[in-house]
Design an enzyme around this catalytic site. Structure first.
Site, short mmCIF file in Angstrom:
data_model
loop_
_atom_site.label_atom_id
_atom_site.label_comp_id
_atom_site.label_asym_id
_atom_site.label_seq_id
_atom_site.Cartn_x
_atom_site.Cartn_y
_atom_site.Cartn_z
CD GLN A 131 -2.40 1.28 2.80
OE1 GLN A 131 -1.84 0.81 3.78
NE2 GLN A 131 -3.60 1.82 2.85
N GLY A 132 0.80 2.02 -1.08
CA GLY A 132 1.60 3.25 -1.16
C GLY A 132 0.76 4.48 -0.92
CE1 TYR A 133 -4.05 3.86 -0.53
CE2 TYR A 133 -5.17 4.75 1.39
CZ TYR A 133 -5.21 4.07 0.20
OH TYR A 133 -6.41 3.61 -0.27
CB SER A 134 2.23 7.02 4.67
OG SER A 134 1.12 6.47 5.30
CB SER A 166 3.38 -2.82 5.53
OG SER A 166 3.19 -1.99 6.65
CD GLU A 249 -4.75 0.46 6.08
OE1 GLU A 249 -5.05 1.34 5.24
OE2 GLU A 249 -3.62 0.34 6.59
CD GLU A 369 -3.72 10.40 18.58
OE1 GLU A 369 -3.46 9.72 17.56
OE2 GLU A 369 -3.27 10.12 19.70
C1 LIG Z 1 3.86 -0.40 11.42
C2 LIG Z 1 3.31 0.57 10.42
C3 LIG Z 1 2.93 0.12 9.18
C4 LIG Z 1 2.45 1.01 8.22
N1 LIG Z 1 2.15 0.55 6.98
C5 LIG Z 1 1.79 1.42 6.01
C6 LIG Z 1 1.59 0.99 4.66
O1 LIG Z 1 1.72 -0.19 4.34
N2 LIG Z 1 1.30 1.91 3.72
C7 LIG Z 1 1.13 3.23 4.02
O2 LIG Z 1 0.85 4.01 3.13
N3 LIG Z 1 1.31 3.68 5.29
C8 LIG Z 1 1.64 2.81 6.29
N4 LIG Z 1 1.85 3.26 7.57
C9 LIG Z 1 1.79 4.71 7.84
C10 LIG Z 1 0.63 5.17 8.69
O3 LIG Z 1 -0.56 5.14 7.98
C11 LIG Z 1 0.97 6.58 9.21
O4 LIG Z 1 2.06 6.44 10.08
C12 LIG Z 1 -0.16 7.24 9.91
O5 LIG Z 1 -1.17 7.57 9.02
C13 LIG Z 1 0.27 8.51 10.68
O6 LIG Z 1 0.99 9.38 9.88
P1 LIG Z 1 2.39 9.96 10.36
O7 LIG Z 1 3.24 8.82 10.74
O8 LIG Z 1 2.90 10.86 9.33
O9 LIG Z 1 2.07 10.76 11.69
P2 LIG Z 1 1.55 12.26 11.79
O10 LIG Z 1 0.40 12.43 10.89
O11 LIG Z 1 2.68 13.16 11.67
O12 LIG Z 1 0.99 12.27 13.27
C14 LIG Z 1 1.78 12.52 14.41
C15 LIG Z 1 0.84 12.63 15.60
O13 LIG Z 1 -0.01 13.76 15.40
C16 LIG Z 1 -1.36 13.36 15.53
N5 LIG Z 1 -2.22 14.19 14.70
C17 LIG Z 1 -2.05 14.48 13.39
N6 LIG Z 1 -3.06 15.25 12.97
C18 LIG Z 1 -3.89 15.45 14.01
C19 LIG Z 1 -5.10 16.17 14.21
N7 LIG Z 1 -5.68 16.84 13.23
N8 LIG Z 1 -5.66 16.15 15.44
C20 LIG Z 1 -5.09 15.47 16.47
N9 LIG Z 1 -3.93 14.78 16.33
C21 LIG Z 1 -3.35 14.77 15.12
C22 LIG Z 1 -1.37 11.93 15.09
O14 LIG Z 1 -2.52 11.27 15.56
C23 LIG Z 1 -0.09 11.43 15.73
O15 LIG Z 1 -0.30 11.16 17.08
C24 LIG Z 1 2.32 2.38 8.55
C25 LIG Z 1 2.66 2.83 9.82
C26 LIG Z 1 3.17 1.95 10.76
C27 LIG Z 1 3.55 2.48 12.11
#
Ligand SMILES: Cc1cc2nc3c(=O)[nH]c(=O)nc-3n(C[C@H](O)[C@H](O)[C@H](O)COP(=O)(O)OP(=O)(O)OC[C@H]3O[C@@H](n4cnc5c(N)ncnc54)[C@H](O)[C@@H]3O)c2cc1C
Lengths: 384, 371
Positions: A131-134, A166, A249, A369
């Site tokens: 999955q290429g989202y983040s 992942s 998901e 959150e």
């Molecule tokens: C083990 C693992 C596997 C993953 N696998 C994949 C994958 O296969 N493909 C993929 O695309 N992504 C994947 N992800 C990514 C995951 O979807 C993101 O880590 C997640 O969406 C959070 O984004 P971020 O890490 O940039 O954190 P940030 O968005 O920077 O968040 C940091 C903190 O700020 C909080 N925050 C942000 N905005 C708000 C708001 N408006 N109000 C309150 N709090 C807020 C968040 O909740 C968090 O606590 C994976 C992540 C992990 C840890």
């Protein structure tokens, strides 16, 4: 005998003959899961045979239409299949992001040709998806993805970077969110495209987790040519596909909320630990965990029943939030119960590593959150 | 009692410790040791000796700096902020406190060696997965004029690096504490490979010979010596955990200001602000319990149990919350090994169990409060 009873009898007989003995140990761990894919190495003949037999019946994806490699089962039949498999402790023959995420999105948004091309290999475990989202700048604010796809006659030229992907290093294909219109409002310039990971210009770099394992990667796209017909849904309408996929998901990730893998009560696990249950506070915490887990398992079932007639939609945020927080709580409790025995990496069958991994449950697939924000805004319709 | 605020001297001590540790043992130091599969750094230990830290609880007559328990706590707290890995608690705090309970030449020799950084001690107390010193079963059977020790110990922190072991054993009429060289015949040590990348051992004793001279304090009366040592260790460990929580909070607050999503720093979201603020409140309440425990040990050690258990119980909860919030508020990056937050989470878990978990100490508080 009514139809369902007949179905159950037939199913039971078939499983009796076809499920290999070795696949009846109820194991679901990182080591025993069958993920499939072009480069998959079966851990045993039994694992391969079990997958082949189940796939031939369409029962790796029991509810998908038969035309696309599924079993065409009704919700009631699907439940019976699950129950009968659980009865003999059968392992799941196949797990994958194709089954849990891309499949449902394709069934909903894909063209007939796309469904025919991509779904059966998922059902047979032949192609593994990631999955290429983040992206580094687009996590919770997913709609601000910057990876761009420029039109080059009948192709897209993809450039950019994904992160936390992942199993990108093990996957054959990736479904990705890319920006196809940089001038449109951010939700309106995104497309959902499918990219073969073996295309020139795609590369991955593994990232190590705090649990010591490396299941996720950075993924880079450097002038990657991708046919335009590999787009799912309309151009610049990829956000609709993305959101729909996310509800699936979230449902998948929340699965861990219903209980420990193998269905054992956390209290039973604690009872086997030297001092697991010998204080009133841990006993009380285990009881509370059990009460919540049973109710959560029922809630997961209830929502699946509901999904028969109408999509779960925003309520998947509740499942995801509650399920993952519960799973974290359960693992905290096991760590406490295990005491110093659970502080060594190899303690209690690797419990510390599992415990650390659960910390990601409330981050991956949208953070707790973000789930709470979805519930407050869309379900409770609070302002903001 | 002396003020619950840090005195001027204490503030200076903390500042000096901080600047030394930022240089000699920032968090990257622990990472480097982990990557090199090392759990003990002899050079850092000798630097600590030069600074007078190893002799923080050693009398001046034996060459120590004798700064006291509050000062030991201040050092431990600063170490906690950057997860400094050393035998400070086992040796400089617990072994030194045990040895001080015994007024003989051998004990003052040992204390002198501790102050000089020439010896490392580990406590071999726990036998099961939970801290329960009163339930020790390792047998010391009379044998001629001496004893034979047989049994196993676990979670002996700093046990691999140790030159000497303080071993709690069961004798005819009670428990007895032995002070043995770690390489005595029949003692076998295995590293535990703990999640916090620090030193801990499982130790087996097979018919280990000990004499009356090896007994620290009196036969059948281990607790006169061991109880003050454990309490000193618990208070210092609580201080370390408070430092750990402060380090994790600091890192998290920094990230909340720096990481942007939705066009603003994530610290602008009230959902996160309130939780960070709550964590700070918890840390403030814990800080009082930490200082109080140090003061009680310095001024009225015989009555310090409540203060010590209060500190360890509070610090355990605060550190746990700080690391949970730390990882969660960092999102994906908090889960990566390349980022330091995971190290805090792992150390917090180990420290939570060491020398009695939350239930153990909260239970003591309850009992001493009469319920
Ligand atoms: C083990 C693992 C596997 C993953 N696998 C994949 C994958 O296969 N493909 C993929 O695309 N992504 C994947 N992800 C990514 C995951 O979807 C993101 O880590 C997640 O969406 C959070 O984004 P971020 O890490 O940039 O954190 P940030 O968005 O920077 O968040 C940091 C903190 O700020 C909080 N925050 C942000 N905005 C708000 C708001 N408006 N109000 C309150 N709090 C807020 C968040 O909740 C968090 O606590 C994976 C992540 C992990 C840890």
């Amino acid at each position: 005998m009514d139809d369902l009873a007949a179905f159950r009898a037939e199913m039971r007989a078939w499983l009796d003959i076809n499920c290999p003995e070795e696949m009846r140990d109820g194991q679901v761990t990182e080591e025993t899961i069958c993920w499939g894919g072009k480069r998959w190495k079966f851990t045993s003949d039994a694992q391969r045979i079990w997958l082949d037999r189940m796939a031939a019946k369409g029962w790796t994806v029991p509810s998908w239409p038969e035309a696309y490699g599924g079993g065409g089962l009704s919700r009631a039949q699907d439940k019976i299949l699950k129950e009968e498999m659980a009865r003999i402790n059968a392992r799941s023959p196949l797990e994958s992001f194709g089954i849990w995420m891309l499949g449902p999105a394709l069934l909903h948004f894909g063209t007939h040709e796309q469904k025919l091309e991509y779904l059966p290999p998922i059902a047979r475990g032949e192609v593994r998806w990631c999955q290429g989202y983040s992206e580094p700048g687009a996590g919770s604010d997913l709609a601000s993805v910057q990876t761009k796809a420029e039109i080059d006659s009948d192709h897209y030229l993809v450039n950019g970077q994904k992160v936390w992907t992942s199993y990108a290093d093990k996957a054959d294909w990736i479904f990705a969110l890319v920006r196809t219109d940089k001038d449109a409002p951010k939700h309106k310039g995104i497309s959902f495209i499918l990219i073969d990971m073996s295309t020139e210009g795609v590369s991955t770099r593994p990232i190590r987790l705090i649990s010591g394992k490396s299941p996720f990667c950075e993924t880079f796209f450097d002038n990657v040519r991708t046919p335009r017909h590999q787009r799912v849904g309309d151009e610049n309408r990829g956000w609709d596909v993305a959101k729909y996929l996310l509800t699936h998901e979230r449902e998948m990730i929340s699965g861990g909320g219903g209980g420990l893998l193998g269905g054992r009560p956390v209290g039973a696990v604690l009872a086997e630990m030297a001092h697991g249950l010998d204080t009133a506070d841990r006993r009380a915490a285990a009881m509370e965990c059990e009460v919540d887990s049973l109710a959560m398992a029922l809630t997961l079932e209830r929502y699946k029943d509901q999904a028969e007639t109408q999509p779960i939609g925003d309520a998947s945020a509740m499942l995801k939030y509650y399920g993952t927080e519960l799973n974290k709580r359960r693992h905290e409790l096991m760590m406490e119960g295990g005491g110093s025995d659970a502080l060594a990496w190899d303690g209690h069958d690797g419990l510390p590593s599992d415990w650390l991994r659960t910390k990601a449950n409330s981050i991956e697939g949208g953070t707790s959150e973000v789930m709470l924000s979805i519930i407050s805004r869309r379900v409770l319709e609070l302002p903001g | 009692m002396t003020s619950l605020q840090k005195t001027e001297d204490e503030v200076m001590l903390a500042d000096a410790a901080r600047s030394f540790l930022d240089d000699a043992a920032p968090i990257g130091h622990l990472r480097k040791m982990r990557d090199e599969c090392r759990t003990y750094d002899a050079e850092l230990w000798s630097q600590m000796a030069e600074l007078g830290w190893t002799g923080v609880l050693v009398p001046e007559s034996a060459g120590g700096s004798d700064m006291g328990h509050a000062a030991a706590g201040i050092l431990a707290e600063e170490m906690g902020k950057t997860l400094v890995s050393s035998p400070f608690l086992s040796t400089a705090v617990m072994a030194a406190t045990a040895l001080r309970q015994v007024a003989d030449d051998r004990a003052s020799d040992a204390l002198r060696k501790i102050a000089e950084g020439q010896v490392i001690y580990a406590l071999a107390v726990d036998e099961t997965s939970k801290h329960e010193p009163d339930a020790a079963e390792l047998a010391a059977t009379p044998d001629g004029n001496g004893f034979r020790l047989s049994g196993t110990k676990t979670f002996a922190c700093d046990g691999m690096a140790a030159d000497r072991l303080l071993v709690l054993a069961k004798t005819d009429e009670g428990l007895t504490l032995f002070d043995l060289p770690a390489n005595r015949d029949g003692i076998n040590r295995d590293p535990m490979d703990l999640i916090d990348s620090r030193d801990a051992a499982r130790i087996t004793f097979e018919d280990v010979a000990a004499t009356g001279d090896d007994v620290l304090g009196q036969v059948d009366d281990a607790m006169t010596v061991l109880k003050p040592a454990l309490e000193a260790g618990q208070a210092a460990l609580a201080a370390e955990m408070a430092g750990l929580a402060a380090g994790a909070l600091d890192m998290t607050v920094g990230y909340l200001k720096e990481r942007k999503q939705f066009g603003v720093p994530i610290g602008a979201f009230q959902a996160l602000q309130h939780r960070a603020a709550h964590l700070w409140c918890e840390a403030e309440v814990t800080a009082s319990a930490i200082t109080n425990a140090g003061r009680m040990l310095d001024e009225n050690a015989a009555e310090a149990t409540l203060a010590v258990s209060l500190a360890k119980a509070r610090a355990t909860k605060t550190a746990e919350l700080a690391v949970k919030e730390g990882v969660q508020m960092h999102g994906g990056i908090g889960m990566t090994d390349a980022y330091d937050m995971g190290f805090y989470m792992k150390r917090a878990r180990v420290a939570a169990e060491w020398l009695g978990d939350y239930g153990y100490h909260a239970g003591k508080v309850a009992a001493l409060r009469g319920f």
